[in-house]
Design a protein around this motif. Structure first.
Motif, PDB file in Angstrom:
ATOM      1  N   LEU A 333       0.831  -1.209   0.000  1.00  0.00           N
ATOM      2  CA  LEU A 333       0.000   0.000   0.000  1.00  0.00           C
ATOM      3  C   LEU A 333       0.866   1.260   0.000  1.00  0.00           C
ATOM      4  O   LEU A 333       0.557   2.250  -0.656  1.00  0.00           O
ATOM      5  CB  LEU A 333      -0.924  -0.014   1.223  1.00  0.00           C
ATOM      6  N   LYS A 334       1.993   1.197   0.721  1.00  0.00           N
ATOM      7  CA  LYS A 334       2.772   2.435   0.876  1.00  0.00           C
ATOM      8  C   LYS A 334       3.419   2.896  -0.444  1.00  0.00           C
ATOM      9  O   LYS A 334       3.847   4.035  -0.561  1.00  0.00           O
ATOM     10  CB  LYS A 334       3.822   2.281   1.979  1.00  0.00           C
ATOM     11  N   GLU A 342      -6.772  -0.172   0.539  1.00  0.00           N
ATOM     12  CA  GLU A 342      -5.989  -1.304   1.069  1.00  0.00           C
ATOM     13  C   GLU A 342      -6.768  -2.606   0.855  1.00  0.00           C
ATOM     14  O   GLU A 342      -7.983  -2.585   0.657  1.00  0.00           O
ATOM     15  CB  GLU A 342      -5.684  -1.101   2.571  1.00  0.00           C
ATOM     16  N   LYS A 343      -6.056  -3.741   0.923  1.00  0.00           N
ATOM     17  CA  LYS A 343      -6.748  -5.039   0.804  1.00  0.00           C
ATOM     18  C   LYS A 343      -7.447  -5.353   2.121  1.00  0.00           C
ATOM     19  O   LYS A 343      -6.936  -5.014   3.199  1.00  0.00           O
ATOM     20  CB  LYS A 343      -5.745  -6.141   0.462  1.00  0.00           C
ATOM     21  N   PRO A 347      -4.011  -5.231   5.215  1.00  0.00           N
ATOM     22  CA  PRO A 347      -3.981  -3.789   4.933  1.00  0.00           C
ATOM     23  C   PRO A 347      -2.597  -3.250   4.542  1.00  0.00           C
ATOM     24  O   PRO A 347      -2.488  -2.068   4.188  1.00  0.00           O
ATOM     25  CB  PRO A 347      -4.486  -3.154   6.234  1.00  0.00           C
ATOM     26  N   THR A 348      -1.565  -4.113   4.581  1.00  0.00           N
ATOM     27  CA  THR A 348      -0.267  -3.611   4.075  1.00  0.00           C
ATOM     28  C   THR A 348      -0.225  -3.705   2.545  1.00  0.00           C
ATOM     29  O   THR A 348       0.647  -3.139   1.907  1.00  0.00           O
ATOM     30  CB  THR A 348       0.935  -4.414   4.643  1.00  0.00           C
ATOM     31  N   SER A 350      -2.329  -3.495  -1.344  1.00  0.00           N
ATOM     32  CA  SER A 350      -3.318  -2.591  -1.947  1.00  0.00           C
ATOM     33  C   SER A 350      -4.159  -3.331  -2.989  1.00  0.00           C
ATOM     34  O   SER A 350      -3.715  -4.329  -3.563  1.00  0.00           O
ATOM     35  CB  SER A 350      -2.584  -1.442  -2.631  1.00  0.00           C
ATOM     36  N   ARG A 378      -4.446   9.077   4.826  1.00  0.00           N
ATOM     37  CA  ARG A 378      -3.438   8.656   3.824  1.00  0.00           C
ATOM     38  C   ARG A 378      -2.684   9.865   3.259  1.00  0.00           C
ATOM     39  O   ARG A 378      -1.485   9.802   3.018  1.00  0.00           O
ATOM     40  CB  ARG A 378      -4.100   7.894   2.672  1.00  0.00           C
TER      41      ARG A 378
END
Ligand code: AMO
Length: 438
Positions: A333-334, A342-343, A347-348, A350, A378
């Motif tokens: 995601l970052k 996010e998934k 959540p890490t 995307s 975000r």
């Protein structure tokens, strides 16, 4: 002046046919064609001209009685030829025009800055400096005819899926994507920017139109002088309500297969000119995860940690082992812009993807966040100021549907279709850090 008079004047001056519309069945008929002299060969008392318009090329025979018309003529002069269609002995033509008169409509200087028929090769800078003349080279013209058909195909594909074409502003008051590669300009004393993408507008348009697309130029202050970056590039963007990233990946895949099929069927002459065969890729496209990409790189001695971005050198290695079209999904995601969702199960990661062609990134997209509080946090995480996005965030209070979309680099897609490396070849007047003219 009456309409009739104006009409008949016009007809007298105008040509009767485009060259491709001349047929052997017209032998004996008088015709008037306009075009550019591509070649002139004197053979005894006769001169043979080849004359080209955008549709094709014809041989014109100039016999003794019409020789007087040749005095001022040279290659690339623009002429209007009146003559009779007749049989020919030439190998490359099935008939020819026997000239009765030739009118010089415009002269061409000699020498020209480049050889427009490409017998003498010119480097890309010289060709771009004389781009209008370069378009008389049939290879160059073929690229832009293919581009025309590709655009028509994209519009047909998307309209067929109920997408509505929109045009969003290119002069904007704050960054659409964040990041440093923005061009700024003075707008009546205020700071304005050239849009990097239609991102925020296209998302907002899902409120009223649900499925939208835009095909426009966007601007990135790209310092990197590579064969795939321009400061002004054409992007095909879509945004669709009630879809997630897997739905829009399917739309992208079928759009690409359709474009290849359409240009393959509609651009036969152009493929011959470029000496290529355009074949539609097979689908579904392969799909690898970001983690699999890291594993593949590790096998080739490139050690990256989860969360590291894939740089050009890494994509080159991937491209060596993965040719053609493939998706990369499950990006951290970052690494993705603030608007990407996010998934749910991790959540890490995307809900996003990139579409690659070998090493070349053609498109990126994903499911968007539609909770304004999440977007604000975000933005802050990415060092962006939410107050600068106030206009956009307000729209999320007006019934913003869940949505997803992508942006596809048209110039890069054209490079894959035409099998050309440098995207400057497929853009009429490319703009990069060194080129602002013509
Ligand atoms: P992104 O920045 O990845 O995503 O751009 C989308 C696609 O546009 C093309 N592209 C370029 N082509 C030529 N020169 C450039 N300087 C250049 N920059 C980008 C690439 C790229 O894959 N808003 C998101 C898309 C979305 O999520 O809808 C975006 O702009 O082919």
């Amino acid at each position: 002046m009456s309409l009739k008079k104006r009409g008949s004047d016009f007809l007298q001056f105008n040509k009767t046919h485009d060259i491709e519309d001349l047929k052997p069945s017209m032998i004996g008929q008088e015709v008037i064609c306009c075009g550019w002299i591509e070649d002139m060969r004197k053979l005894g008392k006769m001169t043979f001209l080849t004359v080209r318009d955008v549709t094709g090329i014809a041989q014109v025979i100039v016999k003794e009685e019409a020789q007087k018309y040749l005095e001022e003529l040279a290659r690339q002069c623009v002429v209007r030829i009146k003559g009779k269609v007749q049989e020919t002995k030439a190998k490359d033509f099935v008939f020819e025009i026997n000239a009765q008169s030739i009118e010089l409509l415009a002269k061409a200087i000699h020498p020209l800055p480049i050889d427009p028929i490409g017998r003498l090769e010119s480097n890309i800078d010289n060709r771009l400096n004389a781009r209008a003349l370069d378009l008389r080279n049939q290879k160059t013209a073929a690229i832009f005819k293919i581009r025309h058909h590709a655009l028509a195909s994209i519009r047909k594909s998307l309209a067929g899926k109920k997408f509505i074409e929109i045009t969003t502003p290119k002069i904007i008051g704050s960054a659409s994507e964040g990041g440093a590669n923005l061009f700024s300009l003075d707008y009546f004393g205020k700071q304005a920017y050239l849009a990097q993408s239609p991102q925020l507008y296209k998302e907002q348009m899902t409120i009223g139109l649900e499925r939208v697309f835009e095909i426009s130029t966007f601007y990135r202050a790209e310092k990197s002088h590579t064969v795939r970056h321009l400061s002004e590039f054409t992007s095909v963007d879509i945004e669709a309500a009630f879809m997630d990233y897997t739905d829009v990946m399917n739309i992208l895949e079928s759009l690409i297969v359709n474009v290849y099929n359409d240009v393959s069927a509609n651009c036969k002459k152009e493929q011959e000119e470029l000496e290529i065969k355009i074949d539609a890729p097979s689908s579904p496209f392969e799909c690898i995860t970001y983690a699999q990409a890291l594993e593949l790189l590790q096998k080739h001695d490139v050690k990256l940690n989860f969360g590291d971005d894939l740089q050009d050198a890494h994509l080159r290695i991937l491209g060596k082992y993965r040719s053609g079209f493939y998706f990369i999904v499950d990006w951290p995601l970052k690494l993705k812009p603030f608007y990407i969702h996010e998934k749910d199960d991790d959540p890490t990661l995307s809900k996003s993807f990139d579409l690659q062609y070998g090493y070349l990134e053609l498109s990126s997209g994903g499911t968007r966040l539609h909770n304004p509080e999440k977007i604000k946090s975000r933005l802050k995480e990415q060092g962006l100021d939410p107050s600068k996005f106030a206009d956009h965030l307000r729209a999320f209070e007006w019934g913003m549907p869940p949505h997803a979309g992508w942006g596809l680099g048209l110039d890069r897609l054209m490079a894959t279709i035409t099998k050309i490396d440098n995207i400057r070849e497929v853009v009429l007047y490319p703009r990069d850090s060194e080129r602002l003219a013509p």
